[in-house]
Motif scaffolding. Structure first.
Motif, PDB file in Angstrom:
ATOM      1  N   GLU A   1      13.812  39.854  15.944  1.00 59.92           N
ATOM      2  CA  GLU A   1      15.264  39.491  15.963  1.00 59.92           C
ATOM      3  C   GLU A   1      15.540  38.144  16.298  1.00 59.92           C
ATOM      4  OE1 GLU A   1      19.035  39.327  17.442  1.00 59.92           O
ATOM      5  OE2 GLU A   1      17.522  39.354  18.742  1.00 59.92           O
ATOM      6  N   ARG A   2      15.268  37.668  17.386  1.00 63.02           N
ATOM      7  CA  ARG A   2      15.456  36.126  17.865  1.00 63.02           C
ATOM      8  C   ARG A   2      15.037  35.095  16.552  1.00 63.02           C
ATOM      9  NH1 ARG A   2      12.713  34.582  22.915  1.00 63.02           N
ATOM     10  NH2 ARG A   2      11.085  34.077  21.320  1.00 63.02           N
ATOM     11  N   GLY A   3      13.838  35.233  15.876  1.00 66.34           N
ATOM     12  CA  GLY A   3      13.660  34.545  14.759  1.00 66.34           C
ATOM     13  C   GLY A   3      14.146  34.885  13.707  1.00 66.34           C
ATOM     14  N   GLN A   4      15.237  35.830  13.260  1.00 66.46           N
ATOM     15  CA  GLN A   4      15.849  35.879  12.217  1.00 66.46           C
ATOM     16  C   GLN A   4      17.249  35.287  12.488  1.00 66.46           C
ATOM     17  OE1 GLN A   4      15.830  40.176  11.474  1.00 66.46           O
ATOM     18  NE2 GLN A   4      13.862  40.128  10.624  1.00 66.46           N
ATOM     19  N   ASN A   5      17.609  35.307  13.652  1.00 65.05           N
ATOM     20  CA  ASN A   5      19.222  34.946  13.967  1.00 65.05           C
ATOM     21  C   ASN A   5      19.032  33.648  15.090  1.00 65.05           C
ATOM     22  OD1 ASN A   5      20.173  36.949  12.669  1.00 65.05           O
ATOM     23  ND2 ASN A   5      20.186  38.409  14.384  1.00 65.05           N
ATOM     24  N   PRO A   6      18.605  32.541  14.490  1.00 66.27           N
ATOM     25  CA  PRO A   6      18.474  31.380  15.831  1.00 66.27           C
ATOM     26  C   PRO A   6      19.600  31.069  16.518  1.00 66.27           C
ATOM     27  CG  PRO A   6      18.027  30.824  13.411  1.00 66.27           C
ATOM     28  CD  PRO A   6      18.389  32.178  13.513  1.00 66.27           C
TER      29      PRO A   6
ATOM     30  N   LEU B   1       9.981  43.519  18.871  1.00 68.23           N
ATOM     31  CA  LEU B   1      11.179  43.575  18.112  1.00 68.23           C
ATOM     32  C   LEU B   1      12.321  42.523  18.440  1.00 68.23           C
ATOM     33  CD1 LEU B   1      12.831  46.314  16.606  1.00 68.23           C
ATOM     34  CD2 LEU B   1      14.044  45.412  18.258  1.00 68.23           C
ATOM     35  N   LEU B   2      12.272  42.291  19.692  1.00 67.88           N
ATOM     36  CA  LEU B   2      13.239  41.254  20.203  1.00 67.88           C
ATOM     37  C   LEU B   2      12.733  39.690  19.491  1.00 67.88           C
ATOM     38  CD1 LEU B   2      14.261  42.038  23.692  1.00 67.88           C
ATOM     39  CD2 LEU B   2      15.851  41.989  21.831  1.00 67.88           C
TER      40      LEU B   2
ATOM     41  N   LEU C   1      20.636  46.340  20.729  1.00 65.85           N
ATOM     42  CA  LEU C   1      20.242  44.965  21.029  1.00 65.85           C
ATOM     43  C   LEU C   1      20.503  44.373  22.513  1.00 65.85           C
ATOM     44  CD1 LEU C   1      20.387  43.585  17.620  1.00 65.85           C
ATOM     45  CD2 LEU C   1      18.299  43.858  18.802  1.00 65.85           C
ATOM     46  N   ALA C   2      21.867  44.769  22.921  1.00 62.99           N
ATOM     47  CA  ALA C   2      22.280  44.157  24.104  1.00 62.99           C
ATOM     48  C   ALA C   2      21.515  44.859  25.334  1.00 62.99           C
ATOM     49  CB  ALA C   2      23.700  44.570  24.217  1.00 62.99           C
ATOM     50  N   VAL C   3      20.991  46.323  25.177  1.00 61.65           N
ATOM     51  CA  VAL C   3      20.393  46.910  26.238  1.00 61.65           C
ATOM     52  C   VAL C   3      19.067  46.344  26.075  1.00 61.65           C
ATOM     53  CG1 VAL C   3      19.286  49.218  26.753  1.00 61.65           C
ATOM     54  CG2 VAL C   3      21.729  48.908  26.338  1.00 61.65           C
TER      55      VAL C   3
END
Length: 94
Positions: free
Chosen positions: A89-94, A85-86, A6-8
């Protein structure tokens, strides 16, 4: 998807276009690990190699300091699938 992957992906979202060593420096992940991650993400269709031309403009690669540089590395960018995908992911971890 692990945190280093995810960092990459996040780094490529910010940079737009970048290469392995620069990603390693900016994320703090060892170079060989970054190269392995890029290979995996490419196989999954989340990143792609940048094709065409021998030069890269700073408007394309945001972390480049000069206006235009010759390509000396293999550059990568997010695919549409990677950007999607990003966003998920952002929507799941606000």
């Amino acid at each position: 998807m692990d945190q280093e992957e995810l960092a990459v992906l996040r780094h490529l979202k910010r940079a737009n276009v970048d290469y392995g060593k620069s990603i390693a420096v900016n994320t703090g992940i060892p170079l060989q690990k970054v190269l392995d991650i890029l290979e995996k993400l490419e196989a999954l269709g989340l990143v792609e190699r940048v094709r065409g031309g021998k030069t890269l403009k700073r408007t394309e690669a945001r972390y480049k300091l000069s206006h235009e540089v010759r390509k000396h590395h293999v550059y990568y960018r997010l695919t549409r699938k990677g950007r999607h995908l990003l966003r998920q992911e952002r929507g799941q971890n606000p």
